[in-house]
Design a protein around this motif. Structure first.
Motif, short mmCIF file in Angstrom:
data_model
loop_
_atom_site.label_atom_id
_atom_site.label_comp_id
_atom_site.label_asym_id
_atom_site.label_seq_id
_atom_site.Cartn_x
_atom_site.Cartn_y
_atom_site.Cartn_z
N ILE A 17 27.21 50.40 34.66
CA ILE A 17 26.87 49.86 35.98
C ILE A 17 27.28 50.83 37.07
CG2 ILE A 17 27.35 48.00 37.61
CD1 ILE A 17 27.63 46.10 35.25
N GLY A 18 28.46 51.43 36.93
CA GLY A 18 28.92 52.39 37.94
C GLY A 18 28.04 53.61 38.04
N VAL A 19 27.65 54.17 36.89
CA VAL A 19 26.77 55.35 36.89
C VAL A 19 25.42 55.01 37.52
CG1 VAL A 19 25.51 56.95 35.41
CG2 VAL A 19 27.90 56.42 34.91
N MET A 90 16.77 45.50 38.24
CA MET A 90 16.68 46.66 37.36
C MET A 90 17.69 46.58 36.23
SD MET A 90 17.27 50.69 38.35
CE MET A 90 19.07 50.46 38.49
N MET A 91 18.94 46.22 36.54
CA MET A 91 19.97 46.14 35.51
C MET A 91 19.70 45.01 34.53
SD MET A 91 21.74 48.75 36.10
CE MET A 91 22.87 48.44 34.75
N ILE A 92 19.14 43.91 35.00
CA ILE A 92 18.77 42.81 34.09
C ILE A 92 17.71 43.29 33.11
CG2 ILE A 92 17.66 40.56 33.93
CD1 ILE A 92 20.54 40.39 34.84
N ASN A 93 16.72 44.03 33.62
CA ASN A 93 15.66 44.55 32.75
C ASN A 93 16.22 45.59 31.78
OD1 ASN A 93 13.64 42.97 33.93
ND2 ASN A 93 13.23 44.52 35.51
N PHE A 97 16.50 46.36 27.55
CA PHE A 97 15.87 47.63 27.19
C PHE A 97 14.43 47.72 27.68
CE2 PHE A 97 19.50 47.96 24.42
CZ PHE A 97 19.79 49.30 24.47
N ASP A 98 14.18 47.08 28.82
CA ASP A 98 12.92 47.25 29.53
C ASP A 98 13.18 48.25 30.65
OD1 ASP A 98 10.52 47.12 30.86
OD2 ASP A 98 10.76 45.05 31.55
N LEU A 99 12.80 49.51 30.42
CA LEU A 99 13.10 50.58 31.37
C LEU A 99 12.05 50.73 32.46
CD1 LEU A 99 14.49 53.31 28.94
CD2 LEU A 99 15.67 51.41 30.04
N GLY A 100 11.07 49.84 32.48
CA GLY A 100 10.08 49.87 33.54
C GLY A 100 8.93 50.81 33.26
N ASP A 101 8.05 50.96 34.26
CA ASP A 101 6.86 51.79 34.14
C ASP A 101 6.90 52.93 35.15
OD1 ASP A 101 5.75 50.05 32.21
OD2 ASP A 101 5.02 48.72 33.79
N LEU A 318 18.18 58.11 32.66
CA LEU A 318 19.62 58.22 32.91
C LEU A 318 20.37 57.10 32.21
CD1 LEU A 318 22.05 59.51 34.38
CD2 LEU A 318 21.56 57.97 36.30
N TYR A 319 19.86 55.89 32.29
CA TYR A 319 20.48 54.75 31.61
C TYR A 319 20.52 54.99 30.10
CZ TYR A 319 21.07 49.98 29.84
OH TYR A 319 21.51 48.86 29.17
N LEU A 320 19.43 55.46 29.55
CA LEU A 320 19.35 55.71 28.11
C LEU A 320 20.33 56.80 27.69
CD1 LEU A 320 17.90 55.12 25.43
CD2 LEU A 320 16.19 56.83 26.07
N TYR A 321 20.36 57.91 28.43
CA TYR A 321 21.24 59.02 28.08
C TYR A 321 22.71 58.65 28.24
CZ TYR A 321 16.96 61.79 28.44
OH TYR A 321 15.68 62.29 28.29
N THR A 322 23.03 57.89 29.30
CA THR A 322 24.41 57.48 29.51
C THR A 322 24.89 56.55 28.40
OG1 THR A 322 24.09 57.62 31.92
CG2 THR A 322 26.02 56.40 31.14
N LEU A 323 24.04 55.61 28.01
CA LEU A 323 24.39 54.69 26.93
C LEU A 323 24.61 55.45 25.62
CD1 LEU A 323 24.75 51.80 25.91
CD2 LEU A 323 22.27 51.69 25.56
#
Length: 351
Positions: A17-19, A90-93, A97-101, A318-323
C-alpha cells in the motif's frame, strides 16, 4: 517458522500500500496526463500509440473540445472521481489481481505483460542460468587459486567486461557479427525468424537459440564480475577459518574440506539474492538491449507507458513487481534455514 511467515505475509500489505500510494501521488502531479495525451493525438500532434475506444467523434477539428467533451474523456479514464476514491478502487481491484486496462493499447495490463513475457523470459532466464552456472564455479576456482596467474587473468577479464556497458557491447556485436562491416553470422533482430512457424521443431529450436546469442552476451557480460567476486571472497573467508585447519589436520582431502565443510557456510551469502534473481529473471526488461536487437519486451513496454502516461500499465506492473519482490525476499530468508539449519527464526522472534 509458521508465525514468522505469517508475520512477513501480513507486513507485505502495508508495504504494498505504501509503495502504491507514493507512486499514485507522484502520478497526480506529473504534467501531460492521459487525457492531454489523447487530445494531442486527436489534434494530430502526437505520434505512436492507439487511442482508446469510446473517443470517436469527440474532437471537432478547429473547434477543439468543449468542456462537456473534456468531461466525457475524464469520465472515460475515471478522472471524474476524487483521487482518494480512485486509489481505493484501484487497490481493491489489485487485491483481486485485476490490474485494469491500458489506456492506449486497448488490452488489459495482464494481457500486455503476458504478450511481452517471451522476450523477457528468454533474456532473463538464460542470463540467470549462465551467470550462476559460470560465476559460482569460477569464484570457487579463484578462491582456491587466490593470487595465482589464473586468478589475476580471470579477474582482469571479468572487470573489463564489467566496465563495458551492455548497449555498447550490443552495438559492437551487431557491427562485427550481425551483417555490419564485417561478418554476417547472427540475425539482426527479433526473437525468431519470420518463417519460424514453417520450420521443423529442431530447426525452430536452433533458430531461437541463434537469435538469442548476441542479446544474451550483451546482457550477461557485465554480471559476471559481481557474482564471481562475491563467491570468491565468501569462500576465501571460510577457507581461512579454524575449522578448515582442523579438517585438514584430520587428513581430509582438499575436495572433502571444500565441498563438505566450506561450501555450505560459504554459499549462504549467495543464497540472499538467488530467489529474487530467479523470480526477476522471468520479468527482466532492458530498454537498450531490447531496442538494439528489436525485441519487444517488458523494458520497452515500461518505457512507453511512462512516456504516454499509461497509468494502468505503470501502476499495475509496479504492483506486480513489488509483490514478486517481497515474495522473493521472504523466500531468500527461508532459504537460509535450508542451507544452515542452525538459523531459527522462532528464536529471533522470541528475543
Amino acid at each position: 517458522m509458521a508465525a514468522y511467515i505469517t508475520k512477513r505475509l501480513l507486513l507485505m500489505i502495508p508495504t504494498l500500500i505504501g509503495v502504491m500510494l507514493m507512486t499514485f501521488i507522484v502520478t497526480q502531479f506529473v504534467p501531460g496526463g492521459p487525457v492531454e495525451q489523447l487530445i494531442s493525438q486527436m489534434q494530430g500532434r502526437a505520434h505512436g500509440g492507439e487511442a482508446s475506444s469510446g473517443t470517436e467523434g469527440l474532437y471537432r477539428g478547429a473547434k477543439g473540445l468543449s468542456e462537456e467533451q473534456t468531461a466525457k474523456l475524464n469520465k472515460l479514464y475515471g478522472f471524474d472521481k476524487p483521487a482518494y476514491e480512485r486509489f481505493f478502487d484501484m487497490m481493491i481491484n489489485y487485491a483481486r489481481f485485476d490490474l485494469g486496462d491500458s489506456y492506449f493499447h486497448n488490452k488489459s495490463v495482464i494481457e500486455l505483460v503476458k504478450s511481452k513475457l517471451p522476450v523477457s523470459i528468454s533474456i532473463g532466464v538464460w542470463s540467470f542460468f549462465i551467470v550462476y552456472l559460470t560465476c559460482i564455479p569460477l569464484g570457487i576456482a579463484k578462491a582456491v587459486r587466490d593470487g595465482s596467474r589464473f586468478d589475476v587473468i580471470t579477474s582482469t577479464l571479468i572487470l573489463i567486461g564489467y566496465a563495458i556497458p551492455g548497449f555498447v557491447l550490443g552495438i559492437t556485436l551487431l557491427v562485427l557479427f550481425g551483417g555490419g562491416s564485417f561478418w554476417d553470422v547472427f540475425p539482426l533482430r527479433g526473437l525468431v525468424s519470420d518463417n519460424w512457424d514453417s520450420l521443423p521443431w529442431y530447426k525452430q529450436i536452433t533458430d531461437y537459440l541463434w537469435h538469442m546469442v548476441l542479446p544474451i552476451i550483451a546482457s550477461v557480460i557485465g554480471s559476471f564480475a559481481v557474482m564471481t567476486m562475491l563467491t570468491k571472497n565468501s569462500f576465501i573467508e571460510e577457507i581461512r577459518k579454524q575449522y578448515v585447519l582442523t579438517a585438514r589436520a584430520k587428513g581430509l582431502s582438499e575436495n572433502e574440506v571444500l565441498y563438505k565443510h566450506v561450501f555450505r557456510n560459504a554459499i549462504i551469502p549467495l543464497v540472499t539474492g538467488f530467489p529474487a534473481a530467479f523470480i526477476g529473471a522471468f520479468f527482466t526488461g532492458s530498454l537498450l538491449i531490447e531496442t538494439i536487437f528489436s525485441l519487444d519486451g517488458l523494458g520497452l513496454l515500461s518505457y512507453e507507458s511512462v512516456l504516454k502516461r499509461d497509468y494502468p500499465v505503470v501502476l499495475g506492473t509496479l504492483y506486480l513487481y513489488t509483490l514478486l519482490g517481497l515474495i522473493a525476499k521472504l523466500l531468500a530468508d527461508l532459504s537460509y534455514v535450508l542451507i544452515d539449519p542452525r538459523i531459527q527464526f522462532d528464536a529471533v522472534e522470541s528475543e
